[in-house]
Design a protein around this motif. Sequence first.
Motif, PDB file in Angstrom:
ATOM      1  N   ASN A  29       0.857  -1.188   0.000  1.00 12.68           N
ATOM      2  CA  ASN A  29       0.000   0.000   0.000  1.00 12.68           C
ATOM      3  C   ASN A  29       0.894   1.239   0.000  1.00 12.68           C
ATOM      4  OD1 ASN A  29      -2.981  -1.005   0.798  1.00 12.68           O
ATOM      5  ND2 ASN A  29      -1.451  -2.256   1.821  1.00 12.68           N
ATOM      6  N   ALA A  30       0.522   2.257  -0.771  1.00 16.94           N
ATOM      7  CA  ALA A  30       1.350   3.467  -0.843  1.00 16.94           C
ATOM      8  C   ALA A  30       0.504   4.658  -1.268  1.00 16.94           C
ATOM      9  CB  ALA A  30       2.506   3.259  -1.828  1.00 16.94           C
ATOM     10  N   THR A  31       1.082   5.850  -1.123  1.00 20.33           N
ATOM     11  CA  THR A  31       0.390   7.074  -1.530  1.00 20.33           C
ATOM     12  C   THR A  31       0.423   7.198  -3.055  1.00 20.33           C
ATOM     13  OG1 THR A  31       2.384   8.441  -1.480  1.00 20.33           O
ATOM     14  CG2 THR A  31       1.149   8.220   0.588  1.00 20.33           C
ATOM     15  N   LEU A  59       1.747  -4.599   4.221  1.00 22.21           N
ATOM     16  CA  LEU A  59       2.936  -3.795   3.950  1.00 22.21           C
ATOM     17  C   LEU A  59       2.532  -2.416   3.434  1.00 22.21           C
ATOM     18  CD1 LEU A  59       5.574  -6.079   2.166  1.00 22.21           C
ATOM     19  CD2 LEU A  59       5.918  -4.781   4.272  1.00 22.21           C
ATOM     20  N   PHE A  60       3.187  -1.386   3.964  1.00 21.37           N
ATOM     21  CA  PHE A  60       3.017  -0.027   3.471  1.00 21.37           C
ATOM     22  C   PHE A  60       4.364   0.430   2.921  1.00 21.37           C
ATOM     23  CE2 PHE A  60      -0.486  -0.678   6.262  1.00 21.37           C
ATOM     24  CZ  PHE A  60      -1.525   0.056   5.723  1.00 21.37           C
ATOM     25  N   GLY A  61       4.333   1.040   1.738  1.00 20.24           N
ATOM     26  CA  GLY A  61       5.578   1.412   1.074  1.00 20.24           C
ATOM     27  C   GLY A  61       5.752   2.916   0.951  1.00 20.24           C
ATOM     28  N   PHE A  62       7.029   3.331   0.922  1.00 22.87           N
ATOM     29  CA  PHE A  62       7.357   4.766   0.919  1.00 22.87           C
ATOM     30  C   PHE A  62       8.534   5.037  -0.014  1.00 22.87           C
ATOM     31  CE2 PHE A  62       5.803   3.197   4.931  1.00 22.87           C
ATOM     32  CZ  PHE A  62       4.664   3.968   5.119  1.00 22.87           C
ATOM     33  N   LEU A  86      -1.247   7.131   6.347  1.00 19.78           N
ATOM     34  CA  LEU A  86      -0.887   7.188   4.929  1.00 19.78           C
ATOM     35  C   LEU A  86      -1.615   8.342   4.244  1.00 19.78           C
ATOM     36  CD1 LEU A  86       0.927   5.454   3.042  1.00 19.78           C
ATOM     37  CD2 LEU A  86      -1.166   4.377   2.224  1.00 19.78           C
ATOM     38  N   ALA A  87      -2.855   8.603   4.663  1.00 15.80           N
ATOM     39  CA  ALA A  87      -3.606   9.722   4.090  1.00 15.80           C
ATOM     40  C   ALA A  87      -2.925  11.051   4.390  1.00 15.80           C
ATOM     41  CB  ALA A  87      -5.038   9.724   4.645  1.00 15.80           C
TER      42      ALA A  87
END
Length: 214
Positions: A29-31, A59-62, A86-87
Amino acid sequence: MISFLRGTVAHVGLSTAVIDLNGAGMSVNATPQTLSRLRVGEEGKLFTSLIVREDSLTLFGFASDDEREVFDVLLSVSGVGPRLALAVLAVHDPEAIRVAAHTEDSKTFTKVPGIGPKVAGRIVLELAGKLVPHGTAAPAGAATPAEAAWKPQVVAAMTSLGWSEKDASASIDKALADEPEVSFRGNVAEILRTTLRWLGQDGARAGNRVGSRG
């Protein structure tokens, strides 16, 4: 802990991407900003944060380690989960979030969908001391290194438009008090536009200045 992923980008969606790691597809998940940097078929790298729940591993990605750090700190605020954190990063860059937390600017957080004044107030309260802008802290009343670079240029531009140096400097400070993230970006044109917009919104001040020039 999975610190980062590097592999071939197999898919890019509206809110997620899939990174192919030697035949294993990892969904992240990412922006939108982070996802826009990825290209299907090309190598991609994302810094990651793994959120563990009883029934899921997400998983959150940056795009940068700084984004991940701000994300992890936001999660320490009561009532702020990974989706909301994330928002926040989808609306504001990491430095703007650091500035808002450091200056207790709750209005910056209310610009994020899903965050009202009450939650924004709790965020700045609980982030106190946890997030600070990058750079060396300056004594009270002293210009920061970034400000020392851009402020004379903005003042000069305003004096050429008819303001005195004193009025120009004061107007800049007051305009940026409402938008501290603009100050830390240090873009001269953006700061000038922000200040002139603030002056235009203050009808009495703008009117007096026009009169003094005419």
